[in-house]
Design a protein around this motif. Structure first.
Motif, PDB file in Angstrom:
ATOM      1  N   TRP A   1      40.062  20.337  44.867  1.00  0.00           N
ATOM      2  CA  TRP A   1      41.017  21.363  44.787  1.00  0.00           C
ATOM      3  C   TRP A   1      39.908  22.665  44.094  1.00  0.00           C
ATOM      4  O   TRP A   1      40.221  23.931  44.865  1.00  0.00           O
TER       5      TRP A   1
ATOM      6  N   SER B   1      40.051  14.759  43.005  1.00  0.00           N
ATOM      7  CA  SER B   1      41.242  15.702  43.736  1.00  0.00           C
ATOM      8  C   SER B   1      40.688  16.807  42.600  1.00  0.00           C
ATOM      9  O   SER B   1      41.626  17.903  43.649  1.00  0.00           O
TER      10      SER B   1
ATOM     11  N   GLN C   1      49.657  23.093  42.815  1.00  0.00           N
ATOM     12  CA  GLN C   1      48.985  21.614  42.459  1.00  0.00           C
ATOM     13  C   GLN C   1      48.116  21.549  41.172  1.00  0.00           C
ATOM     14  O   GLN C   1      47.724  20.466  40.527  1.00  0.00           O
TER      15      GLN C   1
END
Length: 202
Positions: free
Chosen positions: A79, A75, A135
């Motif tokens: 990103w 992740s 995020q």
């Protein structure tokens, strides 16, 4: 001669009207993008700077984790890719502002381009940069800890051993089935089904 002059004058007027239309036209109800043109571009520049700082901070954590031999979370890597793409897109849009050609030989702004740039800047900030910054706040850890990594490797080794044992079992059962068939013995349906299942999933 007078008729030709009149025709020329009309052509000049039509040309000027078209030029005015090109420069002043903007979708009805979307005047806010023209009104906030400078604010939207300036705000985009500020957010890009914030995103760059955040990207550099995350990269520092990633570099340290790699030095410690830790595995980076997928992740986080995804990103980072999105952040770099968004920064490139934003900087390209900011550069376009400098190239925004003016109308009437530079006397008036090009309102169509200003509208498009302002709208893109607003949406890029809202739909691109802000979600990426939000995020990043969830990245308490960018990598798997040594304990997590050790567990992962242990589990992987266990699965590999189990697969090897299953292959050996299949070979043994397969040989016994062949021997039984040579002797004319009937093979149980469950055994046949088990072997077929292993063959399909190997």
């Amino acid at each position: 001669m007078a008729e030709l002059a009149a025709v020329g004058s009309i052509a000049s007027v039509v040309s000027a009207v078209l030029e005015v239309g090109k420069c002043l036209a903007a979708p009805i109800g979307q005047f806010k993008y023209l009104y906030n043109y400078n604010n939207n571009l300036k705000s985009l520049e500020t957010e890009v700077m914030t995103l760059k700082k955040t990207r550099d901070e995350v990269q520092g954590k990633v570099t340290a984790a790699k030095i410690n031999g830790e595995a980076i979370k997928q992740s986080v890597e995804e990103w980072q890719t999105k952040v770099n793409n968004t920064i490139n897109e934003a900087e390209s849009l900011i550069r376009e502002k400098e190239k925004n050609r003016r109308c009437f030989k530079g006397l008036r702004p090009n309102y169509i381009n200003s509208y498009k740039h302002s709208k893109k800047a607003f949406k890029l900030k809202r739909d691109g940069i802000i979600p990426l910054l939000q995020q990043e706040e969830r990245f308490v850890e960018v990598s798997y800890s040594s304990i997590q990594q050790s567990n992962y490797e242990t589990n992987f080794d266990k699965i590999r051993d189990d697969v090897l044992k299953l292959k050996n079992a299949r070979l043994k059962v397969g040989r016994k089935v062949e021997e039984a068939e040579i002797k004319g013995e009937e093979i149980e349906a469950d055994v046949k089904k088990w072997l077929q299942m292993l063959i399909l999933h190997r």
